[in-house]
Design a protein around this motif. Structure first.
Motif, mmCIF file in Angstrom:
data_model
loop_
_atom_site.group_PDB
_atom_site.id
_atom_site.type_symbol
_atom_site.label_atom_id
_atom_site.label_comp_id
_atom_site.label_asym_id
_atom_site.label_seq_id
_atom_site.Cartn_x
_atom_site.Cartn_y
_atom_site.Cartn_z
ATOM 1 N N THR A 1 42.978 31.606 20.180
ATOM 2 C CA THR A 1 43.895 31.753 21.313
ATOM 3 C C THR A 1 43.994 33.069 21.809
ATOM 4 O OG1 THR A 1 45.843 32.043 19.538
ATOM 5 C CG2 THR A 1 45.329 29.656 20.346
ATOM 6 N N ALA A 2 44.854 33.267 22.963
ATOM 7 C CA ALA A 2 45.013 34.490 23.469
ATOM 8 C C ALA A 2 46.138 35.432 22.739
ATOM 9 C CB ALA A 2 45.471 34.495 24.902
ATOM 10 N N PRO A 3 45.697 36.700 22.584
ATOM 11 C CA PRO A 3 44.645 37.434 22.952
ATOM 12 C C PRO A 3 43.460 37.454 22.316
ATOM 13 C CG PRO A 3 46.151 39.000 22.242
ATOM 14 C CD PRO A 3 46.781 37.464 21.981
ATOM 15 N N ASN B 1 42.363 26.008 25.204
ATOM 16 C CA ASN B 1 42.912 27.389 24.960
ATOM 17 C C ASN B 1 42.805 28.405 26.160
ATOM 18 O OD1 ASN B 1 43.677 26.283 22.430
ATOM 19 N ND2 ASN B 1 42.549 27.523 21.117
ATOM 20 N N ALA C 1 45.724 29.914 28.299
ATOM 21 C CA ALA C 1 46.029 31.549 28.693
ATOM 22 C C ALA C 1 46.193 31.617 30.369
ATOM 23 C CB ALA C 1 44.619 32.402 28.194
ATOM 24 N N TYR C 2 45.909 30.833 31.108
ATOM 25 C CA TYR C 2 45.971 30.923 32.372
ATOM 26 C C TYR C 2 47.350 30.548 32.670
ATOM 27 C CZ TYR C 2 41.008 30.701 34.184
ATOM 28 O OH TYR C 2 39.688 31.070 34.444
ATOM 29 N N GLU D 1 49.772 31.026 30.775
ATOM 30 C CA GLU D 1 50.740 32.046 30.463
ATOM 31 C C GLU D 1 50.682 33.278 31.196
ATOM 32 O OE1 GLU D 1 50.443 35.252 26.407
ATOM 33 O OE2 GLU D 1 49.792 33.304 26.255
ATOM 34 N N LYS D 2 49.493 33.271 32.090
ATOM 35 C CA LYS D 2 49.607 34.700 32.970
ATOM 36 C C LYS D 2 49.814 34.102 34.355
ATOM 37 C CE LYS D 2 47.681 38.193 30.818
ATOM 38 N NZ LYS D 2 48.494 39.231 30.946
ATOM 39 N N ASP E 1 43.331 40.229 35.392
ATOM 40 C CA ASP E 1 43.963 39.031 34.243
ATOM 41 C C ASP E 1 42.585 38.001 33.988
ATOM 42 O OD1 ASP E 1 46.472 39.857 34.461
ATOM 43 O OD2 ASP E 1 46.999 38.219 35.893
ATOM 44 N N ILE F 1 40.238 36.801 30.181
ATOM 45 C CA ILE F 1 40.075 35.480 29.572
ATOM 46 C C ILE F 1 38.760 35.010 29.572
ATOM 47 C CG2 ILE F 1 40.957 33.262 29.653
ATOM 48 C CD1 ILE F 1 43.334 34.508 31.435
#
Length: 424
Positions: A118-120, A152, A156-157, A159-160, A177, A181
């Protein structure tokens, strides 16, 4: 640009009675039932507007009726316009479709493919080949949308805030960004609906040496007279701007027809909307607002081989290239798609450069023609162009998500059933 004059359906080989039935269907099933606030439908055939109707409200709260010049958020119907703009640069020899994307975005050169994590703290592997420009245009890039909610990577997309309905950041921060990812898959291995066309918009700005919104205005909107199409709605037109609703009682994009309960939820108030001022992020994938008349002008240029009223956007051979299936191996969307959401039916459908393409009408189980091309927007707007039948259909309402009801399938069935004099 001189607008076409309305004509009787019979003068263009269509049945008025069948088109009237379609309008009654929209009224009873969607408007009166409270599923849509209002609708706007236009059918154009053989150079004539044969059906143009409005019903219901553009703004339920203020009881503002739908008008012919109502302005809509067209969301992903922005994608075909951005794709045509890119192909204008392609025709000028300024970019090639088989060039690697990292030629223009060096920080993407070492983008890996998701393996785990998962990020990061992602675990990645190298892609089997670099991402090419053509991958962006046909959505085989390995990029995604956060609302897919299947991995996942798209988490992350989210989240940003990448690719959200309400845009955040700028095109430059979007590119930065995305450099952090991993890809969902190696470019060319699958089809996945994604922010790829936003990246195309970024590349237009970089290659043309001017902002995307300026390029579109100078090269497409102003020459064609599309005066109501822009990335925001100016104050003097705000009274024409429709409200946007959600079929989800919570106001989100998760409701489908079988799940829907209650009435429409106001999702974006036209008096306080972010679309009333120029956005920081100019989204070539989903940022435009427009009218049916303006979008018809764009479609007329396409059905006329890329030219309208002496204004040529692209040549007919380039348009043919765009509207030919480009999925690897000539396959159809069901064979390659990993997307949980798209603006197109799957069976019998391929994907060109910015538009879906019908390859086998029989597999779609609805009437149509081989070679017709189409797309739609998140708020249930849609269009299709059928060169064989000299037909354009444009439908507008403002309800998220576009998957809430099977209205597009119904529209296609009923519009095609109105044809009495087929070219085929």
């Amino acid at each position: 640009m001189l607008a076409p004059t309305p004509a009787s359906p019979e003068s263009a080989g269509m049945s008025k009675a069948a088109l009237d039935r379609l309008e009654q269907h929209l009224k009873s099933r969607y408007v009166n039932a409270g599923r849509f606030p209002g609708t706007r439908l236009l059918v154009y055939r053989r150079g004539k507007i044969v059906h143009s109707t409005v019903q219901g409200f553009a703004d339920l709260e203020r009881k503002v009726p739908v008008r012919e010049d109502t302005i809509y958020r067209i969301y992903s119907m922005t994608k075909p316009i951005t794709s045509v703009a890119f192909m204008m640069l392609f025709e000028e020899g300024r970019v090639a479709l088989d060039e690697p994307v990292h030629k223009y975005i060096p920080e993407w050169k070492n983008l890996g493919v998701f393996v785990a994590g998962t990020a990061p703290a992602f675990l990645t592997r190298p892609p089997s080949r670099p991402m090419l420009i053509v991958d962006l245009l046909r959505h085989t890039s390995g990029l995604t949308y956060g609302f897919q909610q299947r991995s996942n990577v798209d988490a992350a997309y989210r989240e940003k805030g990448i690719g959200e309905v309400v845009k955040a950041g700028t095109l430059e921060t979007l590119i930065e960004d995305l450099a952090k990812i991993p890809l969902e898959f190696s470019p060319g291995e699958a089809w996945n609906y994604s922010v790829s066309t936003d990246v195309i918009g970024y590349l237009i700005g970089k290659i043309a040496g001017q902002p995307l919104e300026q390029f579109l205005k100078e090269r497409i909107f102003d020459p064609l007279g599309m005066s109501d199409t822009d990335f925001f709605v100016p104050a003097d037109k705000a009274h024409r701007f429709a409200a946007c609703y959600s079929a989800d009682p919570k106001g989100g994009m998760t409701s489908h027809a079988t799940e829907r309960k209650g009435t429409l939820t106001l999702q974006d108030d036209p008096t306080t909307s972010s679309f009333l001022s120029p956005p920081a992020l100019i989204s070539g994938g989903g940022g435009l607002c427009s009218t049916v008349a303006d979008y018809l002008t764009f479609c007329r240029a396409l059905i006329n081989g890329g030219e309208l009223g002496g204004v040529r956007l692209i040549g007919p051979k380039t348009l043919k290239l765009m509207t030919t299936n480009h999925l690897p191996g000539g396959r159809e969307l069901p064979e390659l798609s990993r997307s949980l959401f798209s603006e197109a039916a799957y069976n019998g459908i391929g994907f060109g450069l910015g538009v879906s393409v019908t390859m086998d009408p029989a597999k779609t189980l609805i009437p149509g023609s081989r070679g017709e091309y189409a797309w739609g927007g998140a708020a249930t707007t849609s269009f299709w162009i059928d060169p064989a039948e000299e037909l354009i259909a444009i439908f507008m309402t403002q309800v998220l998500p576009s998957s809430a009801y099977p209205v597009r399938r119904e529209l296609r069935t009923m519009v095609y059933s109105a044809i009495t004099d087929s070219n085929l």
